[in-house]
Design a protein around this motif. Structure first.
Motif, PDB file in Angstrom:
ATOM      1  N   UNK A 136       0.811  -1.222   0.000  1.00 66.41           N
ATOM      2  CA  UNK A 136       0.000   0.000   0.000  1.00 66.41           C
ATOM      3  C   UNK A 136       0.841   1.268   0.000  1.00 66.41           C
ATOM      4  N   UNK A 137       2.163   1.155   0.138  1.00 68.06           N
ATOM      5  CA  UNK A 137       3.053   2.321   0.200  1.00 68.06           C
ATOM      6  C   UNK A 137       4.368   1.973  -0.474  1.00 68.06           C
ATOM      7  N   UNK A 138       5.199   3.001  -0.638  1.00 66.28           N
ATOM      8  CA  UNK A 138       6.608   2.756  -0.906  1.00 66.28           C
ATOM      9  C   UNK A 138       7.225   2.091   0.320  1.00 66.28           C
ATOM     10  N   UNK A 139       8.389   1.453   0.120  1.00 64.51           N
ATOM     11  CA  UNK A 139       9.160   0.961   1.257  1.00 64.51           C
ATOM     12  C   UNK A 139      10.085   2.053   1.794  1.00 64.51           C
ATOM     13  N   UNK A 140      10.754   2.764   0.878  1.00 63.32           N
ATOM     14  CA  UNK A 140      11.694   3.794   1.298  1.00 63.32           C
ATOM     15  C   UNK A 140      13.134   3.322   1.323  1.00 63.32           C
ATOM     16  N   UNK A 141      13.402   2.138   0.730  1.00 64.84           N
ATOM     17  CA  UNK A 141      14.793   1.699   0.603  1.00 64.84           C
ATOM     18  C   UNK A 141      15.598   2.717  -0.198  1.00 64.84           C
ATOM     19  N   UNK A 142      14.925   3.424  -1.061  1.00 67.67           N
ATOM     20  CA  UNK A 142      15.487   4.562  -1.801  1.00 67.67           C
ATOM     21  C   UNK A 142      15.134   5.827  -1.020  1.00 67.67           C
ATOM     22  N   UNK A 143      15.968   6.277  -0.077  1.00 69.69           N
ATOM     23  CA  UNK A 143      17.331   5.843   0.100  1.00 69.69           C
ATOM     24  C   UNK A 143      17.645   5.577   1.572  1.00 69.69           C
ATOM     25  N   UNK A 144      16.652   5.085   2.294  1.00 69.55           N
ATOM     26  CA  UNK A 144      16.886   4.809   3.710  1.00 69.55           C
ATOM     27  C   UNK A 144      17.747   3.573   3.921  1.00 69.55           C
ATOM     28  N   UNK A 145      17.837   2.720   2.900  1.00 65.92           N
ATOM     29  CA  UNK A 145      18.822   1.641   2.964  1.00 65.92           C
ATOM     30  C   UNK A 145      20.229   2.232   3.008  1.00 65.92           C
ATOM     31  N   UNK A 146      20.486   3.227   2.157  1.00 69.67           N
ATOM     32  CA  UNK A 146      21.796   3.876   2.161  1.00 69.67           C
ATOM     33  C   UNK A 146      22.102   4.544   3.489  1.00 69.67           C
ATOM     34  N   UNK A 147      21.105   5.213   4.065  1.00 70.45           N
ATOM     35  CA  UNK A 147      21.306   5.866   5.362  1.00 70.45           C
ATOM     36  C   UNK A 147      21.653   4.826   6.423  1.00 70.45           C
ATOM     37  N   UNK A 148      20.878   3.730   6.468  1.00 79.38           N
ATOM     38  CA  UNK A 148      21.134   2.686   7.463  1.00 79.38           C
ATOM     39  C   UNK A 148      22.526   2.094   7.297  1.00 79.38           C
ATOM     40  N   UNK A 149      22.972   1.955   6.061  1.00 77.22           N
ATOM     41  CA  UNK A 149      24.301   1.383   5.808  1.00 77.22           C
ATOM     42  C   UNK A 149      25.408   2.313   6.259  1.00 77.22           C
ATOM     43  N   UNK A 150      25.271   3.597   5.982  1.00 77.91           N
ATOM     44  CA  UNK A 150      26.286   4.571   6.414  1.00 77.91           C
ATOM     45  C   UNK A 150      26.334   4.634   7.943  1.00 77.91           C
TER      46      UNK A 150
END
Length: 410
Positions: A136-150
């Motif tokens: 029902x929504x975006x996931x937000x891996x673009x770009x919260x995956x990058x934030x979590x990795x940094x």
């Protein structure tokens, strides 16, 4: 609070940070600062005392060097906003543990199915853990995956002081999805010589080339008239706009192009009988071809307008970003070290272009050369978005190895 990349990712994606292309403010939505403030708190809790958020929502922090070598200051950057294409409100991430293969039906909307036929990278994820939306929504891996990795990589260096590294700057931006991510970045304050955006896709991917991009706005003024008495007098601006779109070559649209082919793409059409507006994005890897496409578009407009002598138009081109490869080629070690880092993290590097742009495109031309590194995310800007936990972990490893390489080679 736990510190795994998955735990961080799940914390961040439930915060709505969708940007708004219709807003003239930066950030375009104040809610982006909600994530920014959380990240500042977490960075300070780690011990990065200079962590702060500025008036535009950008987050800055410094991981101080612990080596005597003269290592260039490098930066890792990701963006906090999610795309306007689909809602980012009330995200409910779902975890498919030990993925066994096959299509993934999403629980919140059973009509939404992540299909292996279109998401072929799933065939490389057997046994991994997959994070999806509920449909029902975006996931937000673009770009919260990058934030979590940094953030996870920063935690690693603080927990392992025996690993030598130079000064590392951390930058989280706002409004990247609407082309403004680098607009308010203070490079003097950042103080980095080179940078890497963590904003890519498939594990092992490094992107050193992007589209060059412009936006085009067309305003049409027609001739309004009572429809009962309009013969040979009315010139309907809506119909003029529709005719312009209809006459564009079908061969240079996003749905008909791939690789290094560019395109002309209408993204908005609004209006009434008297006035109408069209918004386009123009993309190509070669600046000269970008200009050719803009000239082609205006030629179509002129041809259409010739049939409406009482009407007029305004054609405006706005530069968005340029292919970063020309800048990166001046300092080849920036990409070479990233390639080596991917190998050290146990993957085969995949170097190539991205059919899009990142903050790195703008930052490169602002004086901060900045290629793009994978995050493990897929199907961005849609409810079918997903990310592999193990690929996020590999991205963390890549950051760690890359920082180590810069220190080793100094």
């Amino acid at each position: 609070m736990t510190d795994t990349v998955l735990d961080r990712f799940l914390r961040y994606v439930v915060i709505d940070t969708q940007s708004d292309p219709l807003s003239t403010a930066q950030p375009s939505t104040e809610k982006q600062k909600n994530l920014g403030r959380l990240l500042v708190d977490e960075l300070k809790a780690m011990g990065l005392e200079d962590a702060h958020i500025d008036n535009h929502g950008n987050v800055y922090a410094t991981l101080a060097a612990n080596t005597d070598k003269d290592v260039p200051v490098i930066c890792f950057c990701s963006h906090m906003d999610t795309a306007p294409d689909f809602t980012g409100t009330n995200v409910k991430p779902q975890i498919v543990r030990n993925y066994a293969g096959g299509d993934i039906q999403l629980s919140g909307d059973p009509s939404q199915v992540i299909r292996v036929a279109s998401q072929t990278e799933l065939t490389n994820q057997i046994g991994n853990d997959i994070v999806t939306t509920d449909g029902t929504t975006l996931l937000g891996a673009d770009d919260k995956a990058g934030i979590a990795e940094i953030m996870t990589a920063a935690r690693y260096f603080l927990d392992h002081p025996e690993v030598r590294h130079g000064t590392v700057k951390i930058l989280f931006t706002t409004d990247e999805e609407i082309g403004r991510g680098a607009d308010k970045v203070d490079l003097d304050k950042l103080g980095a010589k080179f940078a890497y955006t963590m904003d890519g896709g498939t594990a092992g991917g490094i992107e050193n080339e992007t589209f060059s991009a412009d936006g085009v706005e067309i305003e049409i003024t027609g001739v309004a008239m009572h429809p009962g008495y309009a013969k040979n007098r009315m010139e309907n601006a809506i119909k003029i706009a529709a005719e312009i779109v209809a006459r564009l070559p079908k061969s240079i649209t996003p749905e008909r192009t791939d690789g290094k082919d560019g395109f002309i793409h209408p993204v908005s059409m609004q209006g009434a009988m008297e006035k109408a507006s069209l918004t386009f994005i123009i993309r190509d890897f070669v600046d000269e071809k970008l200009k050719e496409k803009e000239e082609l578009l205006e030629a179509v407009v002129r041809t259409v307008m010739a049939d409406y002598p009482g009407s007029s138009y305004i054609f405006k081109v706005r530069e968005q970003y340029r292919n970063m490869k020309a800048v990166l080629d001046r300092d080849p070690e920036i990409v070479d070290y990233a390639v080596e880092a991917v190998r050290r993290a146990g993957m085969e590097p995949k170097l190539g272009p991205i059919r899009g742009g990142t903050d790195g495109s703008r930052l490169s031309y602002m004086g901060l050369p900045c290629p793009n590194i994978f995050t493990g995310g897929h199907a961005y800007h849609s409810p079918l978005e997903w990310v592999s936990v193990q690929d996020m972990e590999k991205a963390v490893q890549t950051i760690v190895e890359l920082v180590k390489i810069w220190e080793e080679r100094a």
